[in-house]
Design an enzyme around this catalytic site. Structure first.
Site, PDB file in Angstrom:
ATOM      1  N   GLU A 189     -10.232  -0.134  -1.152  1.00  0.00           N
ATOM      2  CA  GLU A 189      -9.226   0.858  -1.567  1.00  0.00           C
ATOM      3  C   GLU A 189      -7.954   0.514  -0.820  1.00  0.00           C
ATOM      4  O   GLU A 189      -7.953   0.513   0.413  1.00  0.00           O
ATOM      5  CB  GLU A 189      -9.685   2.272  -1.190  1.00  0.00           C
ATOM      6  CG  GLU A 189     -10.996   2.698  -1.815  1.00  0.00           C
ATOM      7  CD  GLU A 189     -10.878   2.897  -3.304  1.00  0.00           C
ATOM      8  OE1 GLU A 189      -9.746   3.060  -3.807  1.00  0.00           O
ATOM      9  OE2 GLU A 189     -11.923   2.852  -3.975  1.00  0.00           O
ATOM     10  N   CYS A 208      -1.981   7.735   1.294  1.00  0.00           N
ATOM     11  CA  CYS A 208      -1.880   6.608   0.366  1.00  0.00           C
ATOM     12  C   CYS A 208      -1.374   7.075  -0.991  1.00  0.00           C
ATOM     13  O   CYS A 208      -0.782   6.323  -1.740  1.00  0.00           O
ATOM     14  CB  CYS A 208      -3.238   5.938   0.222  1.00  0.00           C
ATOM     15  SG  CYS A 208      -4.523   7.109  -0.149  1.00  0.00           S
TER      16      CYS A 208
HETATM   17  N1  LIG Z   1      -6.462   3.624  -1.618  1.00  0.00           N
HETATM   18  C1  LIG Z   1      -6.876   4.518  -0.742  1.00  0.00           C
HETATM   19  O1  LIG Z   1      -7.781   5.301  -0.990  1.00  0.00           O
HETATM   20  C2  LIG Z   1      -6.231   4.564   0.621  1.00  0.00           C
HETATM   21  C3  LIG Z   1      -6.509   5.656   1.459  1.00  0.00           C
HETATM   22  C4  LIG Z   1      -5.903   5.705   2.720  1.00  0.00           C
HETATM   23  C5  LIG Z   1      -5.065   4.692   3.145  1.00  0.00           C
HETATM   24  N2  LIG Z   1      -4.807   3.652   2.310  1.00  0.00           N
HETATM   25  C6  LIG Z   1      -3.886   2.601   2.730  1.00  0.00           C
HETATM   26  O2  LIG Z   1      -4.129   2.270   4.098  1.00  0.00           O
HETATM   27  C7  LIG Z   1      -2.938   1.785   4.701  1.00  0.00           C
HETATM   28  C8  LIG Z   1      -2.697   2.486   6.029  1.00  0.00           C
HETATM   29  O3  LIG Z   1      -3.779   2.311   6.878  1.00  0.00           O
HETATM   30  P1  LIG Z   1      -3.827   1.200   8.041  1.00  0.00           P
HETATM   31  O4  LIG Z   1      -2.473   1.027   8.609  1.00  0.00           O
HETATM   32  O5  LIG Z   1      -4.935   1.598   8.944  1.00  0.00           O
HETATM   33  O6  LIG Z   1      -4.238  -0.106   7.202  1.00  0.00           O
HETATM   34  P2  LIG Z   1      -4.635  -1.544   7.747  1.00  0.00           P
HETATM   35  O7  LIG Z   1      -4.915  -2.381   6.551  1.00  0.00           O
HETATM   36  O8  LIG Z   1      -3.655  -2.055   8.721  1.00  0.00           O
HETATM   37  O9  LIG Z   1      -5.995  -1.319   8.578  1.00  0.00           O
HETATM   38  C9  LIG Z   1      -7.152  -0.760   7.979  1.00  0.00           C
HETATM   39  C10 LIG Z   1      -8.384  -1.201   8.766  1.00  0.00           C
HETATM   40  O10 LIG Z   1      -8.547  -2.611   8.652  1.00  0.00           O
HETATM   41  C11 LIG Z   1      -8.725  -3.186   9.940  1.00  0.00           C
HETATM   42  N3  LIG Z   1      -8.241  -4.561   9.880  1.00  0.00           N
HETATM   43  C12 LIG Z   1      -7.008  -5.032  10.162  1.00  0.00           C
HETATM   44  N4  LIG Z   1      -6.952  -6.365   9.955  1.00  0.00           N
HETATM   45  C13 LIG Z   1      -8.177  -6.737   9.523  1.00  0.00           C
HETATM   46  C14 LIG Z   1      -8.744  -7.968   9.096  1.00  0.00           C
HETATM   47  N5  LIG Z   1      -8.038  -9.098   9.087  1.00  0.00           N
HETATM   48  N6  LIG Z   1     -10.027  -7.986   8.675  1.00  0.00           N
HETATM   49  C15 LIG Z   1     -10.761  -6.859   8.651  1.00  0.00           C
HETATM   50  N7  LIG Z   1     -10.280  -5.653   9.049  1.00  0.00           N
HETATM   51  C16 LIG Z   1      -9.001  -5.597   9.475  1.00  0.00           C
HETATM   52  C17 LIG Z   1      -7.956  -2.259  10.856  1.00  0.00           C
HETATM   53  O11 LIG Z   1      -8.355  -2.425  12.199  1.00  0.00           O
HETATM   54  C18 LIG Z   1      -8.306  -0.902  10.265  1.00  0.00           C
HETATM   55  O12 LIG Z   1      -9.577  -0.485  10.704  1.00  0.00           O
HETATM   56  C19 LIG Z   1      -1.847   2.048   3.675  1.00  0.00           C
HETATM   57  O13 LIG Z   1      -1.571   0.851   3.000  1.00  0.00           O
HETATM   58  C20 LIG Z   1      -2.479   3.064   2.730  1.00  0.00           C
HETATM   59  O14 LIG Z   1      -1.931   3.079   1.438  1.00  0.00           O
HETATM   60  C21 LIG Z   1      -5.375   3.560   1.065  1.00  0.00           C
END
Ligand SMILES: NC(=O)c1ccc[n+]([C@@H]2O[C@H](COP(=O)([O-])OP(=O)(O)OC[C@H]3O[C@@H](n4cnc5c(N)ncnc54)[C@H](O)[C@@H]3O)[C@@H](O)[C@H]2O)c1
Length: 530
Positions: free
Chosen positions: A294, A328
């Site tokens: 997501e 999001c």
């Molecule tokens: N579509 C949805 O349902 C939904 C819901 C909530 C948030 N979001 C999205 O989430 C984002 C905000 O959240 P964020 O800043 O935590 O996102 P992010 O992508 O920076 O991090 C999300 C998770 O991924 C981990 N991560 C980071 N790099 C990684 C890698 N290379 N491999 C595996 N895991 C890794 C992080 O530590 C964290 O736990 C926004 O883009 C928002 O739109 C989407």
């Protein structure tokens, strides 16, 4: 308050959303402030790496209050490669026993975990306020949504276990059984610090998988509360590990050949990286990993010439600025019919300049700080760009100190290729554009790689029907705010680069955590066996 409700095993009634607290009542507000004071007295919390019954280190990651960055909310372990390998090994060995339990027992365990969250809901809302700077209504809703996911997937797993009806012909017997896949890596973001990890973990466990949770580095304490509830409810320690850590711990989990399924929610960039990494099939890995991702959005609200601005203005403001635009689903662009653009801009200006920017714990706050310094700087860069390339229509003047505050801002007259219009900003910055028609607005939406949420304000039912048919987004909201999807009522998730997989909180979600096994048996007699 529903803390006293308990769920006996095997007695799950119809699903209903957990009622939110009535914050307009002074005693409710007082009880929340009491919970916050009690929490503050216990800070910083310790969040260890939890693998089986082992409590690993709880240092390396500092989780701070976005509204008072010097306040340490939690100190968490920073899991590395060794912890990832140990967690996968423990989950792999725990999987067969958890998978072999009757689905009803697993469902009852999830329902008990929901009860444990209910019993702690004030404290948990306070934790969400402190760790993620969510104002009280959103913090309370986060806890309620976590409870909803546990209850909803518990019931869904029971339905899945019953299996579908297949066509039967004389002489053959056909069955389809859904079986758990193995080890699920859950990698959530921080912006729904309790609800989103709960949803993904609950789905994995309800269907009989072992789960490893790698929470967002900004919100490890909320994740610990979830793991405590599930283990307290009876999930075996080996079947649910907690690996607080940075992105590298998530990346190591994704690459581990012992992981069968990856449930990720977060940014598009990280989601796409996970999809690519998970496609690898090294010789030691007999399966192909499944990724549920997501991802982010660039969510547009279309306003037709006949829209009722009394409806549209407050709904757009709520969609763009609640939780500082860090949902999001938040509105990021408004595409307004040119005939109504000037009055809309004028009224948005008035509404945005009156927004209450403040600390999450203040009940009057509408726009809290953003999550961290890097987010504040990012939003600031986009706001500067918007000012340079276009025109700032509104900006809330005063910002509190301390904290990672950003001024709620409305910009317009931006060039079509501006990054402000194309990229996810994830902060309180809204761009307004004039369009000649709703069709032209649909063309703009259709050209985006993101397709998460969208909105439409229009009175003509034909316009509503036409936009609903054409819109590529996963969740379209008509004549209302575009955030606040409810489990079971508005299954949630994006299309295109905003998400792959079935919608969270919907009837298909659990199918992603299982494999289907079909057995066809010839039931004709083959002769007498002596
Ligand atoms: N579509 C949805 O349902 C939904 C819901 C909530 C948030 N979001 C999205 O989430 C984002 C905000 O959240 P964020 O800043 O935590 O996102 P992010 O992508 O920076 O991090 C999300 C998770 O991924 C981990 N991560 C980071 N790099 C990684 C890698 N290379 N491999 C595996 N895991 C890794 C992080 O530590 C964290 O736990 C926004 O883009 C928002 O739109 C989407």
């Amino acid at each position: 308050m529903s803390a006293a409700r308990t769920t006996p095993p095997g007695a799950l009634g119809a699903f209903a959303n957990e009622p939110v607290l009535e914050l307009r009542r002074a005693p409710v507000r007082d009880s929340l402030l009491g919970a916050l004071a009690a929490l503050d007295a216990r800070l910083p919390l310790e969040v260890p790496v939890l693998i089986g019954d082992e409590r690993g280190r709880s240092s390396g990651i500092d989780s701070t209050d976005p509204g008072a960055p010097e306040r340490l909310v939690a100190v968490a372990g920073a899991a590395g490669a060794a912890e990832v390998a140990a967690a996968v090994a423990a989950a792999t060995s725990a999987f067969p026993a958890w998978a072999a339990l009757p689905a009803g027992e697993r469902a009852a365990t999830l329902a008990r975990a929901a009860d444990l969250l209910r019993a702690r809901r004030l404290e948990l809302a306070a934790l969400v306020v402190r760790e993620a700077a969510k104002p009280w209504p959103e913090a309370d809703a986060d806890v309620c949504e976590a409870i909803d996911f546990l209850e909803y997937y518990a019931r869904g797993a029971l339905r899945l276990d019953a299996g579908p009806e297949l066509l039967q012909l004389a002489g053959e017997h056909n069955t389809l059984r859904y079986a758990p896949r193995g080890v699920v890596a859950v990698i959530p973001p921080w912006n729904f610090p309790l609800a989103i990890p709960t949803g993904m973990v609950a789905a994995g466990l309800a269907t009989g998988n072992a789960v490893i949770l790698k929470p967002a580095e900004q919100s490890p304490a909320c994740a610990l509360a979830l793991v405590e509830a599930l283990r307290g409810a009876g999930v075996p320690a080996d079947a649910l590990a907690l690996l607080p850590g940075e992105g590298d711990a998530g990346a190591a989990l994704v690459r581990d050949p012992g992981v069968q399924t990856i449930a990720f929610t977060g940014s598009m960039a990280v989601g796409l990286e996970i999809v690519r990494a998970a496609a690898d099939t090294p010789p030691a890995q007999p399966h192909v990993k499944r990724v549920i991702a997501e991802m982010g959005g660039k969510n547009c609200v279309i306003v037709d010439a006949d829209a009722d601005l009394d409806d549209a203005v407050p709904a757009i403001v709520a969609s763009a600025f609640t939780y500082a635009g860090q949902k999001c689903s938040a509105a990021s662009r408004v595409l307004v019919h040119e005939a109504i653009a000037d009055p809309l801009l004028e009224r948005l200006r008035g509404a945005v300049e009156l927004l209450v920017v403040g600390q999450a714990e203040a009940f009057a706050t509408q726009v809290p700080p953003v999550i961290e310094r890097a987010a504040q700087e990012r939003v600031g860069r986009y706001a500067e760009r918007a000012a340079a390339e276009g025109r700032i229509v509104a900006r809330a003047a005063e910002l509190p100190e301390p904290g990672w505050f950003c001024a709620p801002t409305v910009a317009t007259d931006l060039p079509a290729d501006s990054p402000v219009l194309g990229e996810e900003i994830f902060g309180p910055l809204l761009a307004v554009e004039r369009v000649a028609s709703v069709e032209a607005a649909c063309d703009v939406v259709d050209a985006l790689p993101y397709a998460l949420t969208g909105g439409l304000f229009a009175r003509n039912p034909r316009t509503v029907e036409a936009v609903a048919r054409r819109s590529p987004v996963g969740n379209l909201y008509v004549n209302r705010a575009i955030t606040g999807a409810m489990v079971g009522r508005q299954p949630f998730g994006g299309n295109r680069r905003s998400g792959i997989g079935f919608k969270a909180g919907g009837p298909d979600y659990l199918l992603q955590f299982v494999d289907a096994h079909v057995v066809c048996e010839d039931t004709l007699r083959h002769g007498l066996v002596i």
